[in-house]
Design a protein around this motif. Structure first.
Motif, PDB file in Angstrom:
ATOM      1  N   ASN A 199       0.836  -1.206   0.000  1.00 53.83           N
ATOM      2  CA  ASN A 199       0.000   0.000   0.000  1.00 53.83           C
ATOM      3  C   ASN A 199       0.866   1.249   0.000  1.00 53.83           C
ATOM      4  O   ASN A 199       0.599   2.204  -0.738  1.00 53.83           O
ATOM      5  CB  ASN A 199      -0.926   0.011   1.224  1.00 53.83           C
ATOM      6  CG  ASN A 199      -2.159  -0.863   1.042  1.00 53.83           C
ATOM      7  OD1 ASN A 199      -2.841  -0.769   0.017  1.00 53.83           O
ATOM      8  ND2 ASN A 199      -2.434  -1.721   2.004  1.00 53.83           N
ATOM      9  N   TYR A 200       1.941   1.235   0.787  1.00 56.91           N
ATOM     10  CA  TYR A 200       2.802   2.432   0.847  1.00 56.91           C
ATOM     11  C   TYR A 200       3.717   2.549  -0.360  1.00 56.91           C
ATOM     12  O   TYR A 200       4.051   3.660  -0.792  1.00 56.91           O
ATOM     13  CB  TYR A 200       3.570   2.468   2.184  1.00 56.91           C
ATOM     14  CG  TYR A 200       2.655   2.912   3.303  1.00 56.91           C
ATOM     15  CD1 TYR A 200       2.067   1.992   4.175  1.00 56.91           C
ATOM     16  CD2 TYR A 200       2.293   4.253   3.438  1.00 56.91           C
ATOM     17  CE1 TYR A 200       1.181   2.396   5.153  1.00 56.91           C
ATOM     18  CE2 TYR A 200       1.405   4.664   4.406  1.00 56.91           C
ATOM     19  CZ  TYR A 200       0.839   3.740   5.261  1.00 56.91           C
ATOM     20  OH  TYR A 200      -0.054   4.139   6.222  1.00 56.91           O
ATOM     21  N   GLN A 201       4.064   1.399  -0.970  1.00 55.18           N
ATOM     22  CA  GLN A 201       4.793   1.494  -2.259  1.00 55.18           C
ATOM     23  C   GLN A 201       3.894   2.195  -3.282  1.00 55.18           C
ATOM     24  O   GLN A 201       4.326   3.099  -4.002  1.00 55.18           O
ATOM     25  CB  GLN A 201       5.121   0.089  -2.789  1.00 55.18           C
ATOM     26  CG  GLN A 201       6.328  -0.569  -2.148  1.00 55.18           C
ATOM     27  CD  GLN A 201       6.390  -2.053  -2.470  1.00 55.18           C
ATOM     28  OE1 GLN A 201       5.810  -2.510  -3.470  1.00 55.18           O
ATOM     29  NE2 GLN A 201       7.063  -2.815  -1.623  1.00 55.18           N
ATOM     30  N   LEU A 202       2.627   1.771  -3.303  1.00 51.60           N
ATOM     31  CA  LEU A 202       1.665   2.322  -4.258  1.00 51.60           C
ATOM     32  C   LEU A 202       1.483   3.830  -4.023  1.00 51.60           C
ATOM     33  O   LEU A 202       1.468   4.622  -4.959  1.00 51.60           O
ATOM     34  CB  LEU A 202       0.333   1.583  -4.089  1.00 51.60           C
ATOM     35  CG  LEU A 202      -0.638   1.494  -5.242  1.00 51.60           C
ATOM     36  CD1 LEU A 202       0.046   1.212  -6.556  1.00 51.60           C
ATOM     37  CD2 LEU A 202      -1.687   0.409  -4.937  1.00 51.60           C
ATOM     38  N   LEU A 203       1.390   4.223  -2.765  1.00 51.25           N
ATOM     39  CA  LEU A 203       1.225   5.651  -2.455  1.00 51.25           C
ATOM     40  C   LEU A 203       2.473   6.433  -2.852  1.00 51.25           C
ATOM     41  O   LEU A 203       2.394   7.503  -3.449  1.00 51.25           O
ATOM     42  CB  LEU A 203       0.912   5.826  -0.960  1.00 51.25           C
ATOM     43  CG  LEU A 203       0.675   7.262  -0.470  1.00 51.25           C
ATOM     44  CD1 LEU A 203      -0.447   7.936  -1.251  1.00 51.25           C
ATOM     45  CD2 LEU A 203       0.374   7.266   1.030  1.00 51.25           C
ATOM     46  N   ALA A 204       3.637   5.845  -2.559  1.00 46.18           N
ATOM     47  CA  ALA A 204       4.909   6.526  -2.879  1.00 46.18           C
ATOM     48  C   ALA A 204       5.056   6.711  -4.395  1.00 46.18           C
ATOM     49  O   ALA A 204       5.542   7.743  -4.855  1.00 46.18           O
ATOM     50  CB  ALA A 204       6.079   5.721  -2.320  1.00 46.18           C
ATOM     51  N   HIS A 205       4.638   5.718  -5.158  1.00 45.83           N
ATOM     52  CA  HIS A 205       4.822   5.748  -6.619  1.00 45.83           C
ATOM     53  C   HIS A 205       3.536   6.102  -7.368  1.00 45.83           C
ATOM     54  O   HIS A 205       3.473   5.964  -8.591  1.00 45.83           O
ATOM     55  CB  HIS A 205       5.370   4.391  -7.095  1.00 45.83           C
ATOM     56  CG  HIS A 205       6.700   4.052  -6.496  1.00 45.83           C
ATOM     57  ND1 HIS A 205       7.853   4.715  -6.851  1.00 45.83           N
ATOM     58  CD2 HIS A 205       7.040   3.171  -5.515  1.00 45.83           C
ATOM     59  CE1 HIS A 205       8.861   4.236  -6.131  1.00 45.83           C
ATOM     60  NE2 HIS A 205       8.393   3.297  -5.316  1.00 45.83           N
ATOM     61  N   GLN A 206       2.536   6.581  -6.651  1.00 46.32           N
ATOM     62  CA  GLN A 206       1.265   6.971  -7.279  1.00 46.32           C
ATOM     63  C   GLN A 206       1.464   7.921  -8.453  1.00 46.32           C
ATOM     64  O   GLN A 206       0.770   7.809  -9.472  1.00 46.32           O
ATOM     65  CB  GLN A 206       0.317   7.589  -6.238  1.00 46.32           C
ATOM     66  CG  GLN A 206      -1.086   7.864  -6.771  1.00 46.32           C
ATOM     67  CD  GLN A 206      -1.948   8.530  -5.717  1.00 46.32           C
ATOM     68  OE1 GLN A 206      -2.637   7.846  -4.963  1.00 46.32           O
ATOM     69  NE2 GLN A 206      -1.885   9.852  -5.662  1.00 46.32           N
ATOM     70  N   PRO A 207       2.454   8.843  -8.417  1.00 52.28           N
ATOM     71  CA  PRO A 207       2.636   9.724  -9.579  1.00 52.28           C
ATOM     72  C   PRO A 207       2.873   8.961 -10.879  1.00 52.28           C
ATOM     73  O   PRO A 207       2.557   9.457 -11.966  1.00 52.28           O
ATOM     74  CB  PRO A 207       3.865  10.563  -9.198  1.00 52.28           C
ATOM     75  CG  PRO A 207       3.882  10.570  -7.709  1.00 52.28           C
ATOM     76  CD  PRO A 207       3.382   9.213  -7.311  1.00 52.28           C
ATOM     77  N   LYS A 208       3.384   7.717 -10.799  1.00 58.02           N
ATOM     78  CA  LYS A 208       3.613   6.940 -12.038  1.00 58.02           C
ATOM     79  C   LYS A 208       2.294   6.666 -12.775  1.00 58.02           C
ATOM     80  O   LYS A 208       2.252   6.514 -13.982  1.00 58.02           O
ATOM     81  CB  LYS A 208       4.299   5.615 -11.722  1.00 58.02           C
ATOM     82  CG  LYS A 208       5.770   5.720 -11.312  1.00 58.02           C
ATOM     83  CD  LYS A 208       6.462   4.358 -11.372  1.00 58.02           C
ATOM     84  CE  LYS A 208       7.960   4.458 -11.090  1.00 58.02           C
ATOM     85  NZ  LYS A 208       8.229   4.791  -9.658  1.00 58.02           N
ATOM     86  N   LEU A 209       1.185   6.627 -12.007  1.00 57.62           N
ATOM     87  CA  LEU A 209      -0.118   6.352 -12.640  1.00 57.62           C
ATOM     88  C   LEU A 209      -0.512   7.502 -13.565  1.00 57.62           C
ATOM     89  O   LEU A 209      -1.311   7.341 -14.479  1.00 57.62           O
ATOM     90  CB  LEU A 209      -1.217   6.161 -11.579  1.00 57.62           C
ATOM     91  CG  LEU A 209      -1.035   5.088 -10.499  1.00 57.62           C
ATOM     92  CD1 LEU A 209      -2.316   4.956  -9.680  1.00 57.62           C
ATOM     93  CD2 LEU A 209      -0.672   3.745 -11.099  1.00 57.62           C
ATOM     94  N   LEU A 210       0.072   8.685 -13.308  1.00 56.44           N
ATOM     95  CA  LEU A 210      -0.311   9.872 -14.094  1.00 56.44           C
ATOM     96  C   LEU A 210       0.087   9.722 -15.557  1.00 56.44           C
ATOM     97  O   LEU A 210      -0.460  10.380 -16.434  1.00 56.44           O
ATOM     98  CB  LEU A 210       0.333  11.133 -13.479  1.00 56.44           C
ATOM     99  CG  LEU A 210      -0.151  11.480 -12.064  1.00 56.44           C
ATOM    100  CD1 LEU A 210       0.720  12.580 -11.455  1.00 56.44           C
ATOM    101  CD2 LEU A 210      -1.616  11.895 -12.084  1.00 56.44           C
TER     102      LEU A 210
END
Ligand code: 7PM
Length: 280
Positions: A199-210
């Motif tokens: 979950n925290y990896q996903l939050l940390a790298h959430q900008p990649k979804l952009l």
């Protein structure tokens, strides 16, 4: 720059972070959907969240009872549809329907819902057709497995890259069905088949979804990814939830799905004040 999205006959500018208030109409919060005091209770809650700055109200009646689909379906309809009707009749706010059932989506659309919010990303039977036959925006959320089993042993090559791969598949399926990409909102699905670290990896790298070029909706409010860090109960997770909301906004989320609307709106005002000065 503006990023106006039409939600039925309403519009929201997703260049500003929008706060989506959670309105739970599950059995534990109500004895049953239809009867009078439940509707009044739901209207009061919606009014409060709107007064506090929510621009979307998310109505979810996820069935708590495993069992025959028709009982589940009718039960969900009886809970959410009267509430959606009551809110759309009284308020100008966008109402989203949190469901994975095609029939509930259709009934909600007919009752004035302005956003389809599906934790199963339109993978269930008939859902993609229902959304293709309307012009509403749809939030596609990532989940690994099924709610009952998803937390057993979540497995990813790389959680962020796997979520992006999933989104590419779902976007393609939607476009093939005639759902224009401009109607799609993406949600990484925090807590849905992810370990604490994932979950925290996903939050940390959430900008990649952009890189997919679509708005992000994030739901972290009061979740176990916060509770397991703080070792506290759901009603003690406000500070953690506000921190998570600001981090999700910092990492590109344009819609935040939260329980604590007033506090989140204030926290995002501080975030927006900083953002306004980013180029000065
Ligand atoms: N788009 C979007 N829709 C959502 N619906 C939910 S239900 C979840 C909760 O904790 O609220 C939940 C899970 C299990 C039981 C109760 C409540 N979470 C999201 C989300 O993260 N994104």
């Amino acid at each position: 720059t503006a990023n106006i999205i039409k939600f039925g006959n309403k519009k929201l500018d997703l260049c500003e972070v929008q706060v989506m208030g959670i309105l739970n109409v599950t059995p534990d919060s109500f004895s049953d959907g239809g009867n009078f005091n439940n509707i009044e209770h739901a209207i009061t809650q919606a009014q409060t969240m709107i007064n506090d700055g929510a621009t979307i109200i998310d109505v979810g009646g996820e069935s708590t009872r495993p069992g025959a689909a028709d009982v589940e379906l009718q039960e969900e309809l009886d809970r959410v549809i009267p509430v959606i009707e009551a809110i759309t009749q009284r308020f100008e706010t966008v109402v989203s329907i949190d469901t994975s059932k095609a029939q509930v989506m259709q009934a909600a659309i007919d009752s004035g819902a302005g956003l389809i919010n599906d934790v199963r990303a339109l993978q269930n039977e008939g859902c993609i057709d229902v959304v293709a036959s309307c012009d509403l925006p749809v939030c596609l959320m990532h989940m690994q497995g099924m709610p009952r089993t998803m937390q057993t042993a979540p497995k990813y090559e790389n959680v962020t890259l796997d979520v992006i791969k999933f989104f590419k598949q779902r976007i393609q399926a939607c476009e093939h069905a005639g759902i224009d990409k401009s109607r799609i909102i993406l949600d990484p699905g925090y807590g849905f088949g992810k370990t604490l670290e994932q979950n925290y990896q996903l939050l940390a790298h959430q900008p990649k979804l952009l890189q997919l070029g679509l708005p992000i909706l994030a739901g972290l409010s009061r979740k176990s990814m916060i509770g397991n860090l703080l070792n506290n109960s759901v009603d003690e997770r406000l500070a953690g939830s506000l921190s998570a909301a600001v981090l999700a906004a910092q990492n590109g989320a344009k819609i935040l799905r939260v329980h604590d609307v007033k506090e989140t709106v204030d926290a995002i005002k501080v975030f927006n004040a900083m953002l306004a000065q980013i180029n000065n």
